[in-house]
Design a protein around this motif. Structure first.
Motif, PDB file in Angstrom:
ATOM      1  N   VAL A 166      25.888  44.249  32.607  1.00 45.10           N
ATOM      2  CA  VAL A 166      25.236  45.498  32.546  1.00 45.10           C
ATOM      3  C   VAL A 166      23.918  45.553  31.907  1.00 45.10           C
ATOM      4  CG1 VAL A 166      25.731  48.054  32.320  1.00 45.10           C
ATOM      5  CG2 VAL A 166      27.406  46.286  32.418  1.00 45.10           C
ATOM      6  N   SER A 167      23.893  45.998  30.653  1.00 48.84           N
ATOM      7  CA  SER A 167      22.954  45.424  29.775  1.00 48.84           C
ATOM      8  C   SER A 167      22.922  44.466  28.509  1.00 48.84           C
ATOM      9  CB  SER A 167      22.344  46.926  28.989  1.00 48.84           C
ATOM     10  OG  SER A 167      21.486  46.368  27.635  1.00 48.84           O
ATOM     11  N   PRO A 168      21.653  44.332  28.234  1.00 53.49           N
ATOM     12  CA  PRO A 168      21.473  42.705  27.048  1.00 53.49           C
ATOM     13  C   PRO A 168      22.368  43.197  25.719  1.00 53.49           C
ATOM     14  CG  PRO A 168      19.084  42.941  27.509  1.00 53.49           C
ATOM     15  CD  PRO A 168      20.142  44.209  28.370  1.00 53.49           C
ATOM     16  N   TYR A 169      22.553  44.481  25.799  1.00 55.08           N
ATOM     17  CA  TYR A 169      22.355  45.128  24.470  1.00 55.08           C
ATOM     18  C   TYR A 169      23.722  45.739  23.787  1.00 55.08           C
ATOM     19  CZ  TYR A 169      16.888  45.275  24.480  1.00 55.08           C
ATOM     20  OH  TYR A 169      15.699  44.911  24.916  1.00 55.08           O
ATOM     21  N   ARG A 170      24.279  45.395  23.022  1.00 55.07           N
ATOM     22  CA  ARG A 170      25.920  45.988  22.608  1.00 55.07           C
ATOM     23  C   ARG A 170      25.823  47.368  21.823  1.00 55.07           C
ATOM     24  NH1 ARG A 170      29.741  41.127  21.163  1.00 55.07           N
ATOM     25  NH2 ARG A 170      31.344  42.569  21.823  1.00 55.07           N
ATOM     26  N   ARG A 171      24.438  46.748  21.041  1.00 53.66           N
ATOM     27  CA  ARG A 171      23.941  47.908  20.413  1.00 53.66           C
ATOM     28  C   ARG A 171      22.525  48.238  20.697  1.00 53.66           C
ATOM     29  NH1 ARG A 171      27.804  45.293  17.217  1.00 53.66           N
ATOM     30  NH2 ARG A 171      29.293  46.492  16.192  1.00 53.66           N
ATOM     31  N   TYR A 172      22.038  49.507  20.437  1.00 49.82           N
ATOM     32  CA  TYR A 172      21.001  49.850  19.816  1.00 49.82           C
ATOM     33  C   TYR A 172      20.076  50.580  20.002  1.00 49.82           C
ATOM     34  CZ  TYR A 172      15.945  50.037  22.768  1.00 49.82           C
ATOM     35  OH  TYR A 172      14.659  50.405  23.323  1.00 49.82           O
ATOM     36  N   PRO A 173      19.026  50.653  18.879  1.00 46.76           N
ATOM     37  CA  PRO A 173      18.102  51.501  17.277  1.00 46.76           C
ATOM     38  C   PRO A 173      18.824  52.897  17.961  1.00 46.76           C
ATOM     39  CG  PRO A 173      17.090  49.395  17.972  1.00 46.76           C
ATOM     40  CD  PRO A 173      18.245  49.552  18.688  1.00 46.76           C
ATOM     41  N   GLY A 174      19.315  53.939  17.403  1.00 47.12           N
ATOM     42  CA  GLY A 174      18.511  55.782  18.012  1.00 47.12           C
ATOM     43  C   GLY A 174      19.854  55.855  18.464  1.00 47.12           C
ATOM     44  N   MET A 175      20.569  54.848  19.010  1.00 43.69           N
ATOM     45  CA  MET A 175      21.880  55.169  19.707  1.00 43.69           C
ATOM     46  C   MET A 175      23.933  55.205  19.381  1.00 43.69           C
ATOM     47  SD  MET A 175      20.907  54.364  23.670  1.00 43.69           S
ATOM     48  CE  MET A 175      19.527  54.121  24.393  1.00 43.69           C
ATOM     49  N   ASP A 195      27.155  53.871  17.794  1.00 45.40           N
ATOM     50  CA  ASP A 195      28.142  53.121  18.055  1.00 45.40           C
ATOM     51  C   ASP A 195      29.619  53.916  18.095  1.00 45.40           C
ATOM     52  OD1 ASP A 195      26.195  50.868  17.942  1.00 45.40           O
ATOM     53  OD2 ASP A 195      26.598  50.891  15.556  1.00 45.40           O
ATOM     54  N   GLY A 196      30.815  53.114  18.741  1.00 45.18           N
ATOM     55  CA  GLY A 196      31.632  53.375  19.069  1.00 45.18           C
ATOM     56  C   GLY A 196      32.608  53.627  17.527  1.00 45.18           C
ATOM     57  N   LEU A 197      33.298  54.695  17.362  1.00 48.05           N
ATOM     58  CA  LEU A 197      34.310  54.503  16.227  1.00 48.05           C
ATOM     59  C   LEU A 197      34.972  53.305  16.765  1.00 48.05           C
ATOM     60  CD1 LEU A 197      35.484  55.738  13.237  1.00 48.05           C
ATOM     61  CD2 LEU A 197      36.621  57.375  14.805  1.00 48.05           C
TER      62      LEU A 197
END
Length: 363
Positions: free
Chosen positions: A261-270, A272-274
């Motif tokens: 879906v996306s190359p990013y698992r995390r992204y600055p400014g977004m 993360d799931g608890l």
């Protein structure tokens, strides 16, 4: 459809992660024969409301179940239908309830919120107070959960519509959001994007896929949300105004085809799931346990799981840090759609089936 006499059955518990105190719950079959029962609401003063995805609304009082008339027409197709029901904080004085549902047709539909007055077994003065516009095509990913906040405003979720996932990031689109409105459908003046002329004033947070869990914890003062990921990547989030929760820019899931879906698992400014589940458990229904019946669970999250056919207990510290997880009530052996905590501390769940059940779990 009919209500059955309470049938108590001992339930085994499968423990995952740290071992919790032994609990020997029992399940009572309260009602059966319901069409994909989606939500439960406990009415102040007694009685329980249950929604069916096909548009049915029922009132349970003891062992008697009555159909409530006056429910607005719903778009009942695929995942669309009648979703959540919640009682107004002033229900004992005003008799007001709120319904969320899919509105429209397959080529033009959206999540709608309506308020109505419950008088006996009838809904009167049914008034739509929000519709996700512009309407979209398709029959999946509507969101549809609601929760009242301490200031009396109503938070609710909208899905990304599956084919429109990029709009979860857009502030001019109602898709893939947590929204916040007043009880008459107006925009609260402290909503986070109110001063952005290009944004919808109703948006409270963005970057969500298909959120089907929403619950406010009055002790911690936190709003918890969970949502379905694609192939993996289900999330529990703590919702804070104005925050971006990543979808579809950042995700730990894959597309159903196996594609990225996306190359990013995390992204600055977004955010993360608890909690993130890979593989998916398909979460639906969410409660923060606060009650006397299972005191060892106080403050923990109870998550219904459609795929795993269980209730997942997420153990939290008083500050909201995840301490572990536990699998509960797997002996039910059915897809769990909703999870609620009753005033007496019992746990009520619904099963997702065309002859679904309402179950009460106690000790």
């Amino acid at each position: 459809m009919h209500v059955l006499k309470a049938l108590s059955v001992a339930l085994a518990m499968l423990v995952a992660g740290p071992v919790a105190a032994a609990v020997e719950p029992r399940v009572e079959l309260v009602a059966t024969g319901l069409n994909h029962p989606w939500s439960i609401a406990f009415l102040p003063g007694g009685g329980v409301l249950v929604t069916e995805r096909n548009g049915g609304l029922h009132r349970l009082e003891g062992l008697r179940m009555s159909r409530v008339s006056g429910v607005p027409p719903v778009f009942n197709d695929g995942q669309g239908g009648l979703f959540d029901v919640v009682a107004d904080p002033g229900f004992q004085q005003n008799g007001i309830i709120y319904l969320s549902y899919a509105h429209g047709t397959r080529s033009a539909n959206g999540t709608r919120i309506a308020r109505a007055k419950l008088v006996g077994n009838s809904l009167l003065e049914v008034t739509p107070i929000y519709t996700a516009t512009p309407l979209k095509r398709g029959n999946v990913h509507f969101g549809g959960r609601m929760a009242f906040l301490p200031d009396g405003t109503l938070a609710f979720t909208t899905g990304d519509g599956f084919d429109f996932r990029e709009q979860a990031q857009r502030l001019d689109s109602p898709l893939g959001k947590v929204m916040r409105i007043t009880t008459d459908g107006k925009v609260p003046q402290d909503n986070p994007f109110l001063t952005d002329s290009a944004a919808l004033g109703t948006i409270y947070s963005r970057g969500h896929r298909n959120p089907q869990g929403l619950a406010f914890d009055p002790v911690r003062g936190l709003l918890f949300e969970h949502e379905h990921g694609p192939r993996g990547g289900d999330e529990v989030n703590v919702i804070r105004p104005g925050k971006n929760y990543g979808w579809p820019v950042a995700t730990m899931g894959l597309d159903y085809s196996g594609a990225t879906v996306s190359p990013y698992r995390r992204y600055p400014g977004m955010e993360d799931g608890l909690v993130v589940w890979v593989p998916s458990i398909a979460p639906s229904g969410l409660a923060v346990y606060r009650g006397a019946m299972f005191p060892e669970w106080n403050g923990d999250l109870l998550v219904g799981a459609l795929v795993d056919k269980e209730v997942r207990r997420v153990r939290l510290s008083p500050e909201g840090k995840v301490l572990g997880q536990e699998s509960l009530f797997r002996s039910i052996g059915e897809r769990i759609r909703d999870v609620r905590v009753a005033p007496d501390g019992a746990i009520w769940v619904t099963t997702d089936d065309d002859k679904g059940k309402v179950l009460r779990i106690s000790r």
